[in-house]
Design a protein around this motif. Sequence first.
Motif, PDB file in Angstrom:
ATOM      1  N   LEU A 184      -0.879  17.974  10.913  1.00 38.10           N
ATOM      2  CA  LEU A 184      -0.298  18.077  12.259  1.00 38.10           C
ATOM      3  C   LEU A 184      -0.614  16.838  13.083  1.00 38.10           C
ATOM      4  CD1 LEU A 184       1.135  19.635  14.501  1.00 38.10           C
ATOM      5  CD2 LEU A 184      -1.049  20.753  15.017  1.00 38.10           C
ATOM      6  N   ASP A 185      -1.848  16.360  13.014  1.00 33.83           N
ATOM      7  CA  ASP A 185      -2.232  15.171  13.787  1.00 33.83           C
ATOM      8  C   ASP A 185      -1.323  13.983  13.445  1.00 33.83           C
ATOM      9  OD1 ASP A 185      -4.266  16.563  14.985  1.00 33.83           O
ATOM     10  OD2 ASP A 185      -5.828  15.839  13.633  1.00 33.83           O
ATOM     11  N   ASP A 186      -1.109  13.759  12.149  1.00 33.03           N
ATOM     12  CA  ASP A 186      -0.268  12.628  11.740  1.00 33.03           C
ATOM     13  C   ASP A 186       1.180  12.821  12.178  1.00 33.03           C
ATOM     14  OD1 ASP A 186      -2.176  11.011  10.644  1.00 33.03           O
ATOM     15  OD2 ASP A 186      -1.930  11.741   8.604  1.00 33.03           O
ATOM     16  N   ASN A 238       4.356  10.383   5.920  1.00 25.39           N
ATOM     17  CA  ASN A 238       4.012  10.417   4.498  1.00 25.39           C
ATOM     18  C   ASN A 238       2.579  10.903   4.299  1.00 25.39           C
ATOM     19  OD1 ASN A 238       6.524   9.450   3.959  1.00 25.39           O
ATOM     20  ND2 ASN A 238       5.879   7.484   3.153  1.00 25.39           N
ATOM     21  N   ARG A 239       1.669  10.399   5.133  1.00 27.45           N
ATOM     22  CA  ARG A 239       0.282  10.866   5.010  1.00 27.45           C
ATOM     23  C   ARG A 239       0.170  12.331   5.414  1.00 27.45           C
ATOM     24  NH1 ARG A 239      -4.654   7.809   8.017  1.00 27.45           N
ATOM     25  NH2 ARG A 239      -3.721   8.826   9.829  1.00 27.45           N
ATOM     26  N   GLU A 264      -5.740  10.635  -3.254  1.00 23.23           N
ATOM     27  CA  GLU A 264      -5.674   9.177  -3.409  1.00 23.23           C
ATOM     28  C   GLU A 264      -4.473   8.611  -2.650  1.00 23.23           C
ATOM     29  OE1 GLU A 264      -6.639   7.837  -7.635  1.00 23.23           O
ATOM     30  OE2 GLU A 264      -6.366   9.990  -7.889  1.00 23.23           O
ATOM     31  N   ALA A 265      -3.358   9.362  -2.665  1.00 23.81           N
ATOM     32  CA  ALA A 265      -2.170   8.914  -1.933  1.00 23.81           C
ATOM     33  C   ALA A 265      -2.461   8.820  -0.443  1.00 23.81           C
ATOM     34  CB  ALA A 265      -1.005   9.868  -2.196  1.00 23.81           C
ATOM     35  N   ALA A 266      -3.142   9.837   0.096  1.00 21.02           N
ATOM     36  CA  ALA A 266      -3.485   9.820   1.520  1.00 21.02           C
ATOM     37  C   ALA A 266      -4.354   8.609   1.859  1.00 21.02           C
ATOM     38  CB  ALA A 266      -4.202  11.115   1.901  1.00 21.02           C
ATOM     39  N   ALA A 267      -5.281   8.265   0.973  1.00 23.24           N
ATOM     40  CA  ALA A 267      -6.139   7.103   1.214  1.00 23.24           C
ATOM     41  C   ALA A 267      -5.330   5.814   1.238  1.00 23.24           C
ATOM     42  CB  ALA A 267      -7.224   7.030   0.137  1.00 23.24           C
ATOM     43  N   LYS A 268      -4.343   5.702   0.340  1.00 21.11           N
ATOM     44  CA  LYS A 268      -3.500   4.505   0.311  1.00 21.11           C
ATOM     45  C   LYS A 268      -2.599   4.434   1.545  1.00 21.11           C
ATOM     46  CE  LYS A 268      -4.721   2.119  -3.150  1.00 21.11           C
ATOM     47  NZ  LYS A 268      -5.273   0.773  -2.920  1.00 21.11           N
ATOM     48  N   SER A 309       0.835  -1.204   0.000  1.00 27.36           N
ATOM     49  CA  SER A 309       0.000   0.000   0.000  1.00 27.36           C
ATOM     50  C   SER A 309       0.867   1.250   0.000  1.00 27.36           C
ATOM     51  CB  SER A 309      -0.925   0.003   1.225  1.00 27.36           C
ATOM     52  OG  SER A 309      -1.835  -1.083   1.173  1.00 27.36           O
ATOM     53  N   LYS A 310       1.985   1.201   0.733  1.00 24.88           N
ATOM     54  CA  LYS A 310       2.889   2.349   0.777  1.00 24.88           C
ATOM     55  C   LYS A 310       3.502   2.600  -0.597  1.00 24.88           C
ATOM     56  CE  LYS A 310       7.004   4.146   3.127  1.00 24.88           C
ATOM     57  NZ  LYS A 310       8.040   3.859   4.162  1.00 24.88           N
ATOM     58  N   GLU A 311       3.897   1.528  -1.277  1.00 25.82           N
ATOM     59  CA  GLU A 311       4.479   1.677  -2.610  1.00 25.82           C
ATOM     60  C   GLU A 311       3.479   2.304  -3.578  1.00 25.82           C
ATOM     61  OE1 GLU A 311       6.376  -1.077  -6.198  1.00 25.82           O
ATOM     62  OE2 GLU A 311       5.932  -1.954  -4.246  1.00 25.82           O
ATOM     63  N   MET A 312       2.226   1.844  -3.526  1.00 26.72           N
ATOM     64  CA  MET A 312       1.204   2.420  -4.404  1.00 26.72           C
ATOM     65  C   MET A 312       0.935   3.875  -4.037  1.00 26.72           C
ATOM     66  SD  MET A 312      -1.521  -0.699  -4.944  1.00 26.72           S
ATOM     67  CE  MET A 312      -1.477  -1.380  -3.290  1.00 26.72           C
ATOM     68  N   ALA A 313       0.926   4.176  -2.740  1.00 31.96           N
ATOM     69  CA  ALA A 313       0.709   5.554  -2.292  1.00 31.96           C
ATOM     70  C   ALA A 313       1.833   6.463  -2.771  1.00 31.96           C
ATOM     71  CB  ALA A 313       0.604   5.598  -0.765  1.00 31.96           C
ATOM     72  N   ASN A 314       3.072   5.968  -2.707  1.00 31.08           N
ATOM     73  CA  ASN A 314       4.213   6.769  -3.163  1.00 31.08           C
ATOM     74  C   ASN A 314       4.085   7.113  -4.635  1.00 31.08           C
ATOM     75  OD1 ASN A 314       5.318   6.696  -0.619  1.00 31.08           O
ATOM     76  ND2 ASN A 314       6.781   5.073  -1.070  1.00 31.08           N
ATOM     77  N   ARG A 315       3.623   6.128  -5.440  1.00 28.58           N
ATOM     78  CA  ARG A 315       3.446   6.402  -6.874  1.00 28.58           C
ATOM     79  C   ARG A 315       2.360   7.456  -7.096  1.00 28.58           C
ATOM     80  NH1 ARG A 315       3.998   0.625  -7.868  1.00 28.58           N
ATOM     81  NH2 ARG A 315       1.750   0.463  -8.153  1.00 28.58           N
ATOM     82  N   LEU A 316       1.280   7.354  -6.345  1.00 27.80           N
ATOM     83  CA  LEU A 316       0.207   8.335  -6.472  1.00 27.80           C
ATOM     84  C   LEU A 316       0.682   9.721  -6.041  1.00 27.80           C
ATOM     85  CD1 LEU A 316      -2.699   6.173  -5.023  1.00 27.80           C
ATOM     86  CD2 LEU A 316      -2.545   7.014  -7.362  1.00 27.80           C
ATOM     87  N   PHE A 317       1.498   9.769  -4.992  1.00 28.66           N
ATOM     88  CA  PHE A 317       2.013  11.049  -4.507  1.00 28.66           C
ATOM     89  C   PHE A 317       2.900  11.702  -5.567  1.00 28.66           C
ATOM     90  CE2 PHE A 317       4.937  13.873  -2.382  1.00 28.66           C
ATOM     91  CZ  PHE A 317       4.146  14.519  -1.452  1.00 28.66           C
TER      92      PHE A 317
END
Length: 236
Positions: free
Chosen positions: A166-168, A151-152, A130-134, A115-123
Amino acid sequence: MDPHRLAEIGRERDQRRLDQEAREKAERVARRQAEANAAHDFSTCRIETVFEQSERLAQVERERTLAAEGEAKQQLVHIRAELAAQLTSKPPSRSGSAAAIAAGKQGGAYLAANSKEMANRLFKAARFEEAAAKYSEAIEADPTDPSLYTNRSTAHANQGKWGEALDDALISVDLNPSWTKGHYRAGLSYTNLGQIDNAVEAFKMALDTLPMGEDKQRGQIEKAMKDLNPDSTLVE
């Protein structure tokens, strides 16, 4: 030879010549038409907008992302099935329970990594929502990894969602107080929320936890602090 026969032979010869010329003319016309059609087809193939190309590439990326996600979920289902089979086949022992816990962690880490790899590509494609959702899916699979929260946080920041960013960031440093990126992301979030004193403290924590040799990151943190107070020398 009979003059009439000679005249007939002459007419036949002339007719054959006319027929030959007609065939040659028809062949030339057909060749020109074929060449024109080929040129038109080539031009049509070349006339493809940038938008169409981008849409096609985006579709390929979506299909690749879905395939990777499906593979990760199948792997997790397989691991869970194995765990269930082990638990039902014999009474759980201390060593068996430890093995089950380890296998569960391994499955969660596998899904989180995918999921992190897919999120990185979206970012990288600037698809921040979409990246935040992944990244959220990765966090659900492995909620103990501070890098997933930073990352999120960055994905939220790129959407102007500074409260969520900030929360993250704060969760990441709760998980690992020495996580420099978490303190840095918190500093940036505080800055954009207008909480300057908190921002200064967060940037100081980032500098205090920064490993040796990270000169580039040190420069980023120091610049962020100096932008808060141009007269600051960063020395207390």
